[in-house]
Structure formats: C-alpha cells, structure tokens
Scaffold this motif. Structure first.
Motif, short mmCIF file in Angstrom:
data_model
loop_
_atom_site.label_atom_id
_atom_site.label_comp_id
_atom_site.label_asym_id
_atom_site.label_seq_id
_atom_site.Cartn_x
_atom_site.Cartn_y
_atom_site.Cartn_z
N LEU A 139 -61.57 -1.93 -61.92
CA LEU A 139 -62.06 -0.81 -61.69
C LEU A 139 -60.86 0.35 -62.58
CD1 LEU A 139 -63.68 1.52 -60.37
CD2 LEU A 139 -61.57 1.90 -58.76
N LYS A 140 -61.43 1.00 -63.31
CA LYS A 140 -60.09 1.99 -63.93
C LYS A 140 -60.59 3.53 -63.74
CE LYS A 140 -60.65 -0.79 -68.30
NZ LYS A 140 -61.27 -0.76 -69.91
N ASP A 146 -65.82 3.92 -62.56
CA ASP A 146 -64.91 3.96 -63.75
C ASP A 146 -64.69 5.57 -64.11
OD1 ASP A 146 -64.10 1.25 -63.87
OD2 ASP A 146 -65.48 0.96 -65.84
N GLY A 147 -63.31 5.94 -64.38
CA GLY A 147 -62.91 7.15 -64.62
C GLY A 147 -63.07 8.28 -63.71
N GLN A 148 -63.02 7.86 -62.37
CA GLN A 148 -62.94 8.93 -61.08
C GLN A 148 -61.49 9.29 -61.01
OE1 GLN A 148 -64.57 6.39 -58.16
NE2 GLN A 148 -66.22 8.06 -58.07
N VAL A 149 -61.29 10.52 -60.80
CA VAL A 149 -59.91 10.86 -60.06
C VAL A 149 -60.13 10.94 -58.50
CG1 VAL A 149 -58.35 12.77 -59.95
CG2 VAL A 149 -59.39 12.39 -62.07
N ILE A 150 -59.31 10.11 -57.70
CA ILE A 150 -59.52 9.72 -56.40
C ILE A 150 -58.11 10.20 -55.69
CG2 ILE A 150 -59.86 7.84 -54.72
CD1 ILE A 150 -61.08 6.27 -56.94
N ILE A 151 -58.14 10.83 -54.47
CA ILE A 151 -57.33 10.92 -53.57
C ILE A 151 -57.64 10.10 -52.42
CG2 ILE A 151 -55.64 12.61 -52.48
CD1 ILE A 151 -57.04 14.86 -53.80
N MET A 152 -56.25 9.43 -51.88
CA MET A 152 -56.35 8.53 -50.61
C MET A 152 -55.43 8.94 -49.81
SD MET A 152 -57.16 4.87 -52.01
CE MET A 152 -57.38 4.23 -50.39
N SER A 153 -55.74 9.38 -48.64
CA SER A 153 -54.88 9.69 -47.28
C SER A 153 -54.37 8.36 -46.86
CB SER A 153 -55.63 10.18 -46.29
OG SER A 153 -56.32 9.34 -45.56
N GLY A 154 -53.43 8.27 -45.78
CA GLY A 154 -52.81 7.18 -45.37
C GLY A 154 -53.92 6.43 -44.26
N GLY A 155 -53.24 5.55 -43.61
CA GLY A 155 -53.97 5.05 -42.56
C GLY A 155 -54.16 3.67 -43.18
N SER A 156 -54.32 2.51 -42.08
CA SER A 156 -54.60 1.28 -42.22
C SER A 156 -55.84 1.07 -42.80
CB SER A 156 -54.34 0.53 -40.97
OG SER A 156 -55.40 0.72 -39.90
N THR A 157 -56.86 1.70 -42.32
CA THR A 157 -58.36 1.40 -43.12
C THR A 157 -58.23 1.77 -44.58
OG1 THR A 157 -59.34 2.05 -40.93
CG2 THR A 157 -60.80 2.04 -42.86
N ASN A 158 -57.63 2.79 -44.84
CA ASN A 158 -57.68 3.14 -46.34
C ASN A 158 -56.68 1.94 -46.95
OD1 ASN A 158 -59.22 5.19 -46.52
ND2 ASN A 158 -57.62 6.80 -46.68
N LEU A 159 -55.59 1.53 -46.33
CA LEU A 159 -54.82 0.26 -46.95
C LEU A 159 -55.64 -0.82 -47.13
CD1 LEU A 159 -52.27 -0.87 -47.79
CD2 LEU A 159 -51.42 -0.99 -45.46
N VAL A 160 -56.61 -1.13 -46.15
CA VAL A 160 -57.64 -2.11 -46.31
C VAL A 160 -58.39 -2.04 -47.69
CG1 VAL A 160 -59.33 -3.74 -45.35
CG2 VAL A 160 -57.29 -2.95 -44.17
N PHE A 161 -59.01 -0.74 -47.83
CA PHE A 161 -59.73 -0.42 -48.81
C PHE A 161 -58.97 -0.76 -50.15
CE2 PHE A 161 -61.82 3.51 -51.33
CZ PHE A 161 -63.09 2.66 -51.50
N ALA A 162 -57.63 -0.15 -50.28
CA ALA A 162 -56.99 -0.25 -51.64
C ALA A 162 -56.76 -1.65 -51.75
CB ALA A 162 -55.78 0.48 -51.33
N LYS A 163 -56.66 -2.64 -50.83
CA LYS A 163 -56.53 -4.00 -51.38
C LYS A 163 -57.91 -4.72 -51.79
CE LYS A 163 -54.25 -6.64 -48.33
NZ LYS A 163 -53.67 -7.41 -46.98
N LEU A 164 -58.77 -3.99 -51.49
CA LEU A 164 -60.30 -4.50 -51.85
C LEU A 164 -60.76 -3.88 -53.03
CD1 LEU A 164 -62.12 -5.30 -48.65
CD2 LEU A 164 -60.88 -6.76 -49.79
N ILE A 165 -60.19 -2.85 -53.72
CA ILE A 165 -60.81 -2.41 -55.09
C ILE A 165 -60.68 -3.37 -55.91
CG2 ILE A 165 -60.18 -0.67 -56.64
CD1 ILE A 165 -58.81 1.15 -54.48
N PRO A 166 -61.82 -3.31 -56.60
CA PRO A 166 -62.14 -4.32 -57.70
C PRO A 166 -61.13 -4.37 -58.60
CG PRO A 166 -64.20 -3.33 -57.20
CD PRO A 166 -63.27 -2.66 -56.67
N SER A 167 -60.54 -5.51 -59.26
CA SER A 167 -59.45 -5.47 -60.44
C SER A 167 -59.98 -4.95 -61.75
CB SER A 167 -58.96 -7.00 -60.53
OG SER A 167 -59.91 -7.65 -61.12
N LEU A 195 -69.08 3.25 -53.81
CA LEU A 195 -68.84 4.68 -54.22
C LEU A 195 -67.88 4.79 -55.31
CD1 LEU A 195 -68.45 6.07 -50.66
CD2 LEU A 195 -70.39 6.17 -51.98
N LEU A 196 -67.17 3.67 -55.66
CA LEU A 196 -66.12 3.79 -56.88
C LEU A 196 -66.69 3.45 -58.20
CD1 LEU A 196 -63.53 1.71 -54.85
CD2 LEU A 196 -63.35 4.22 -55.27
#
Length: 249
Positions: free
Chosen positions: A113-114, A90-111, A87-88
């Motif tokens: 991605l802009k 380039d060029g997106q404006v994204i909002i992320m809430s807290g939580g451990s699942t979102n934290l795992v997601f943040a760790k896996l975002i491709p390097s 779903l990611l």
C-alpha cells in the motif's frame, strides 16, 4: 471500592480469561481508565501481571524489541480490523487515532500500500515506521504517557490543516443518543479535529463498547460514515445503528 479489592478483582479476571482490557475493567468497576492503568502499573511493578498496550496479560518473558508491542486481545481485534482493510487504497491521505484496535490495524496494512498516514499515536508511528511504502507523519505535542499519544493545541493545529481522504478513529464508547464519546476531554477534542479534517470517518471497536457512554462527546452518529465491529453487520445488536444511517462492516 478499595484498592486491594480492585487488585483482587483484576487478578481474578486475569486468571479466568488470561488477559484483561483496561476499558472493560473501567466499565465493570465504574472507574476511570487512568485509575485502572495505575492499578495495572502497580501490579506490573510487583510482577503479578504483565502490562501491555490496552490492558494486561499473565506474566511472561518480556520482549526486548521495542517495535514488538504486546496488545491485549489481539486476535479478537484482528477479526475487526481485517474487515476495514478493503477501505484502503493507494494514494490516500489517512489520519489514525490511537488505541489498541488501530494499532492492530496498522500492523495488518498491506506492505504494497502506498499512502500518506498522519498519527499522533507513538505505538502506531513506531509500527508504521517499518512499512516500506507509507509516508508517515507523526504529529508531535505534549505526550499523554499512559496512552502514548500526543495531545494539546499543537496536535489540533496540525490536524486542522490536513485534507484527509479517510480517518480511522478509535472508540471508548458509543450509543445512539450521544454518539461517540471519550473518557478524556483532550482526546475528545483531538478526535473532533480529525473528523472535521476527513472526507470519510471510520470507527473500529469491539461490540462491548456498544450502548455505553463516557463523559465527553466526540461526535453524533451522523458524522460517522462507517463502524466496524466483530459482529455480523446484520446482528440485532446493530439494528438501531443501521437505522441511523451509518454503514456497518
């Protein structure tokens, strides 16, 4: 249930499963997550377990790297969030809430991605601060220390002015009638603002959150565009959610 009984239950679960998750314990014991966090903090101070983001694990040597945050059930959560990487863009404006699942997601975002990412979660901001191509905006405000997220009107005012392409929102619980619900009122209000500010709303959570409810409503199901769990999208446990019109990954 007396505190000693809670502690015995937590330690028994920890021995059986090598980890415990705060939200799971709260549901099993019919207690607030704040109560469980206090229990885990007390057991951590006694060196009986190791408090991590979202729960606790058996005692081990703690990392001195503040950017390396231990996450309860991380491997299971990777199975969920990997589905949402598609779903990611380039060029997106994204909002992320807290939580451990979102934290795992943040760790896996491709390097490579802009994108621009707003978050009020300190752990997620710390993780994304190491990303080479992310424009990171951390939304400041009053810090809710247990969850390490900012809350209050300052956060809501910033979020309400964002024009986001997509938001990734954690879930404490979800069911057909009430939709997405939260244990904390202030967090529920911030999440409502996230949803109103975003063109597309994605909620990622483990299947044990299905058909549960918390006191404070975040949104009806019809405001969710996509839900992501570890289950196969055709799993019978998701049938009523499919019928509601929400897309399931």
């Amino acid at each position: 249930m007396l505190k000693a009984e809670r502690h015995k239950y937590i330690m028994t679960k920890l021995i059986e499963e090598q980890k415990v998750v705060t939200t799971d314990l709260a549901l099993a014991l019919d207690l607030s997550e704040d109560t469980i966090r206090r229990d885990l903090n007390e057991l951590d101070s006694k060196k009986q377990l190791e408090k991590v983001y979202g729960g606790a694990v058996q005692v081990s040597e703690k990392s001195v790297d503040v950017f390396n945050i231990n996450i309860a059930a991380e491997e299971e959560k990777k199975k969920i969030v990997t589905k949402a990487l598609s779903l990611l863009h380039d060029g997106q404006v994204i909002i992320m809430s807290g939580g451990s699942t979102n934290l795992v997601f943040a760790k896996l975002i491709p390097s490579d991605l802009k994108a621009t990412i707003y978050t009020y979660s300190l752990p997620i901001a710390m993780q994304l601060s190491q990303h080479p191509n992310i424009d990171l905006i951390f939304i400041g405000g009053k810090m809710q220390k247990n969850a390490m997220v900012t809350i209050g009107m300052d956060v809501i005012q910033v979020v309400s002015k964002i024009k986001a392409d997509i938001c990734f929102i954690g879930a404490s619980s979800i069911n057909i009638k009430q939709g997405l619900t939260e244990i904390g009122y202030e967090i529920s209000i911030v999440k409502k603002a996230m949803i109103e500010a975003s063109d597309r709303v994605v909620s990622m959570f483990s299947s044990d959150k299905l058909n549960t409810k918390m006191p404070h409503v975040v949104c009806d199901l019809n405001l969710l565009d996509t839900i992501v769990t570890e289950l196969d999208p055709e799993d019978a446990r998701l049938e009523e959610y499919r019928k509601s019109g929400v897309f399931i990954l």
